[in-house]
Design a protein around this motif. Structure first.
Motif, PDB file in Angstrom:
ATOM      1  N   VAL A 191       0.917  -1.279  -0.203  1.00 47.26           N
ATOM      2  CA  VAL A 191       0.029   0.509  -0.018  1.00 47.26           C
ATOM      3  C   VAL A 191       0.956   0.847   0.088  1.00 47.26           C
ATOM      4  O   VAL A 191       0.592   2.492  -0.809  1.00 47.26           O
ATOM      5  N   ASN A 192       1.571   1.274   0.999  1.00 45.07           N
ATOM      6  CA  ASN A 192       2.891   2.416   1.190  1.00 45.07           C
ATOM      7  C   ASN A 192       3.352   2.963  -0.058  1.00 45.07           C
ATOM      8  O   ASN A 192       3.271   3.714  -0.516  1.00 45.07           O
ATOM      9  N   CYS A 193       3.913   1.308  -0.865  1.00 49.07           N
ATOM     10  CA  CYS A 193       4.629   2.009  -2.352  1.00 49.07           C
ATOM     11  C   CYS A 193       3.537   2.346  -3.035  1.00 49.07           C
ATOM     12  O   CYS A 193       3.870   3.133  -4.488  1.00 49.07           O
ATOM     13  N   CYS A 194       2.164   1.639  -3.656  1.00 54.37           N
ATOM     14  CA  CYS A 194       1.544   2.192  -4.390  1.00 54.37           C
ATOM     15  C   CYS A 194       0.708   3.412  -4.594  1.00 54.37           C
ATOM     16  O   CYS A 194       0.947   4.245  -4.853  1.00 54.37           O
ATOM     17  N   GLU A 195       0.650   3.618  -3.067  1.00 54.22           N
ATOM     18  CA  GLU A 195       0.052   5.095  -2.727  1.00 54.22           C
ATOM     19  C   GLU A 195       0.727   6.012  -3.384  1.00 54.22           C
ATOM     20  O   GLU A 195       0.506   7.063  -4.280  1.00 54.22           O
ATOM     21  N   MET A 196       2.147   5.806  -3.203  1.00 57.18           N
ATOM     22  CA  MET A 196       3.767   7.132  -2.977  1.00 57.18           C
ATOM     23  C   MET A 196       3.899   7.173  -4.110  1.00 57.18           C
ATOM     24  O   MET A 196       3.709   8.060  -4.134  1.00 57.18           O
ATOM     25  N   TYR A 199       1.641   7.750  -7.192  1.00 61.55           N
ATOM     26  CA  TYR A 199       0.702   9.205  -6.589  1.00 61.55           C
ATOM     27  C   TYR A 199       1.088   9.866  -7.771  1.00 61.55           C
ATOM     28  O   TYR A 199       1.465  11.027  -8.120  1.00 61.55           O
ATOM     29  N   ASP A 200       3.064   9.936  -7.298  1.00 62.41           N
ATOM     30  CA  ASP A 200       3.653  11.136  -7.992  1.00 62.41           C
ATOM     31  C   ASP A 200       3.752  10.679  -9.365  1.00 62.41           C
ATOM     32  O   ASP A 200       3.828  11.717 -10.103  1.00 62.41           O
ATOM     33  N   ILE A 201       3.734   9.782 -10.105  1.00 64.31           N
ATOM     34  CA  ILE A 201       3.581   8.940 -11.312  1.00 64.31           C
ATOM     35  C   ILE A 201       2.588   9.924 -11.744  1.00 64.31           C
ATOM     36  O   ILE A 201       2.844  10.622 -13.044  1.00 64.31           O
ATOM     37  N   HIS A 219      -4.722  17.124  -7.673  1.00 62.12           N
ATOM     38  CA  HIS A 219      -4.540  16.024  -6.416  1.00 62.12           C
ATOM     39  C   HIS A 219      -5.829  15.391  -6.044  1.00 62.12           C
ATOM     40  O   HIS A 219      -5.262  13.719  -5.986  1.00 62.12           O
ATOM     41  N   PHE A 220      -7.003  15.710  -6.285  1.00 62.51           N
ATOM     42  CA  PHE A 220      -7.923  15.038  -6.273  1.00 62.51           C
ATOM     43  C   PHE A 220      -8.335  13.920  -7.462  1.00 62.51           C
ATOM     44  O   PHE A 220      -8.105  12.295  -6.701  1.00 62.51           O
ATOM     45  N   THR A 221      -7.574  13.776  -8.567  1.00 69.08           N
ATOM     46  CA  THR A 221      -7.870  13.067  -9.271  1.00 69.08           C
ATOM     47  C   THR A 221      -6.358  11.900  -9.317  1.00 69.08           C
ATOM     48  O   THR A 221      -6.430  11.391  -9.305  1.00 69.08           O
ATOM     49  N   ALA A 222      -5.265  12.248  -9.248  1.00 69.59           N
ATOM     50  CA  ALA A 222      -4.072  11.156  -8.536  1.00 69.59           C
ATOM     51  C   ALA A 222      -4.391  10.377  -7.446  1.00 69.59           C
ATOM     52  O   ALA A 222      -4.117   9.651  -7.514  1.00 69.59           O
ATOM     53  N   ALA A 223      -5.001  11.296  -6.264  1.00 70.84           N
ATOM     54  CA  ALA A 223      -5.016  10.769  -5.534  1.00 70.84           C
ATOM     55  C   ALA A 223      -6.258   9.263  -5.317  1.00 70.84           C
ATOM     56  O   ALA A 223      -5.764   8.133  -4.869  1.00 70.84           O
ATOM     57  N   PHE A 224      -7.147   9.363  -6.671  1.00 67.88           N
ATOM     58  CA  PHE A 224      -8.306   9.210  -6.796  1.00 67.88           C
ATOM     59  C   PHE A 224      -7.582   7.458  -7.704  1.00 67.88           C
ATOM     60  O   PHE A 224      -8.137   5.992  -7.687  1.00 67.88           O
ATOM     61  N   ALA A 225      -7.215   8.096  -8.338  1.00 67.88           N
ATOM     62  CA  ALA A 225      -6.527   7.028  -9.402  1.00 67.88           C
ATOM     63  C   ALA A 225      -5.086   5.720  -8.686  1.00 67.88           C
ATOM     64  O   ALA A 225      -4.707   5.123  -9.028  1.00 67.88           O
ATOM     65  N   ALA A 226      -4.519   6.504  -7.936  1.00 67.42           N
ATOM     66  CA  ALA A 226      -3.621   5.937  -7.006  1.00 67.42           C
ATOM     67  C   ALA A 226      -4.203   4.923  -6.308  1.00 67.42           C
ATOM     68  O   ALA A 226      -3.562   3.481  -5.903  1.00 67.42           O
ATOM     69  N   GLY A 227      -5.950   5.345  -5.586  1.00 72.91           N
ATOM     70  CA  GLY A 227      -6.049   4.771  -4.812  1.00 72.91           C
ATOM     71  C   GLY A 227      -6.970   3.393  -5.289  1.00 72.91           C
ATOM     72  O   GLY A 227      -6.676   1.986  -5.095  1.00 72.91           O
ATOM     73  N   PHE A 228      -6.809   3.752  -6.676  1.00 76.05           N
ATOM     74  CA  PHE A 228      -7.497   1.806  -7.875  1.00 76.05           C
ATOM     75  C   PHE A 228      -7.153   1.590  -7.517  1.00 76.05           C
ATOM     76  O   PHE A 228      -6.910  -0.048  -7.477  1.00 76.05           O
ATOM     77  N   CYS A 229      -4.959   1.890  -7.964  1.00 76.94           N
ATOM     78  CA  CYS A 229      -4.170   1.176  -8.911  1.00 76.94           C
ATOM     79  C   CYS A 229      -3.965   0.335  -7.287  1.00 76.94           C
ATOM     80  O   CYS A 229      -3.258  -1.184  -7.359  1.00 76.94           O
ATOM     81  N   THR A 230      -3.967   0.780  -5.745  1.00 74.66           N
ATOM     82  CA  THR A 230      -3.324   0.459  -4.890  1.00 74.66           C
ATOM     83  C   THR A 230      -3.995  -1.163  -3.983  1.00 74.66           C
ATOM     84  O   THR A 230      -4.021  -2.250  -3.969  1.00 74.66           O
ATOM     85  N   THR A 231      -5.655  -0.466  -4.587  1.00 74.93           N
ATOM     86  CA  THR A 231      -6.560  -1.377  -4.341  1.00 74.93           C
ATOM     87  C   THR A 231      -6.688  -2.798  -5.588  1.00 74.93           C
ATOM     88  O   THR A 231      -6.685  -3.310  -4.399  1.00 74.93           O
TER      89      THR A 231
END
Length: 311
Positions: A191-196, A199-201, A219-231
């Motif tokens: 989760v840590n690796c995927c989220e951070m 999100y950056d990429i 930030h909203f778009t990047a956070a949700f996209a990162a959340g989806f990949c992480t999930t």
């Protein structure tokens, strides 16, 4: 980075740690019902697998929330909240608050940290956070899985948060409080690796192609996209972690046995039970947490500067 502030603010490590813990609590208060729904969906079919044609008790994220409110009362959506807040004050404070320090350590404080340095920092702080906060996570999951009947139709496992800590330690030993620690470390490293890193990429690409400016919608778009990949990546480990931590003594011989039992009895789809709840919770939690973290951190720095200037 995700946690970066404006250049004129240089928060100390203690400020980052405290700010991250408080921001984690804010995010938990907002998203806890989604987390409870996720846990209920993940453990559904564990004790008694559904037979063909049988209607599941919980169907979908919002259907689960409605069912819980109708059958147990709205308070059940916040079962385990106290343990959840305990968890964030110890877990988020380490996982997020120490991330920049670990990133600097692995990159030798160079100006631009490599992806490898970021991944190592995420794995390290994720593992450290679990080692500290695992008992609070065990109690939180047990409370969220506990069904509360308005007429007292079922026996509650624990009467309070402190009772849960004491009962688990007494009945299962101190090791019981660290039950599921290995899958939890694995999950949080992922989760840590995927989220951070993700999100950056994603944020970098959005800005590179000028799809948005560096503001809240970005930030909203990047956070949700990162959340989806992480999930997608973390959901199987998360389900195993939830099942194993909620299990009674002797139900599973270990996390691997828990995973194998799920695969045999319920099939591969069991590893993605509660996926939508996980995604909604993780995406919204990331946004609330990081936005809160930035504001609390900056406010703390300004307060510190104000106090220093008045002396």
């Amino acid at each position: 980075m995700v946690c970066g502030g404006s250049s004129d603010l240089t928060p100390s490590v203690p400020i980052k740690i405290i700010s991250a813990g408080l921001a984690g609590c804010v995010a938990d208060l907002v998203t806890f019902p989604l987390d409870t729904a996720k846990v209920r969906l993940q453990i559904q079919g564990e004790s008694k697998p559904l037979v063909k044609g049988q209607r599941a008790t919980y169907r979908g994220v919002f259907g689960t929330i409605i069912t819980i409110v109708r059958t147990e009362g709205s308070r059940s959506l916040y079962n385990g909240l106290v343990a959840g807040l305990h968890r964030q004050m110890s877990f988020a404070s380490v996982r997020v608050g120490l991330y920049d320090s670990m990133k600097d350590f692995y990159s030798s404080a160079s100006e631009s940290a490599s992806i490898g340095s970021r991944l190592l920092a995420g794995c390290t702080t994720g593992g450290m956070a679990v080692a500290v906060a695992q008992p609070t996570d065990v109690v939180k999951v047990r409370f969220q899985a506990q069904i509360r009947m308005p007429q007292g139709g079922s026996v509650k496992r624990y009467s309070s948060t402190m009772d849960a800590y004491k009962t688990i330690a007494r009945d299962e030993g101190i090791r019981g409080l660290w039950k599921g620690c290995l899958p939890n470390i694995t999950r949080n490293a992922i989760v840590n690796c995927c989220e951070m890193v993700t999100y950056d990429i994603i944020k970098e690409r959005i800005l590179q192609y000028k799809l948005m400016t560096d503001n809240m919608p970005c930030h909203f778009t990047a956070a949700f996209a990162a959340g989806f990949c992480t999930t997608i990546v973390a959901s199987p480990v998360d389900v195993i972690k939830t099942r194993y931590m909620n299990s009674g003594p002797g139900q599973y011989s270990g996390a691997i046995n828990c995973a194998f039992t799920m695969l045999v009895k319920e099939g591969p789809s069991a590893f993605y039970k509660g996926f939508m709840a996980s995604f909604l919770r993780l995406g919204s939690w990331n946004i609330v947490m990081f936005m809160s973290y930035e504001q609390i951190k900056r406010g703390a720095v300004r307060l510190q500067q104000s106090l220093e200037s008045s002396q």
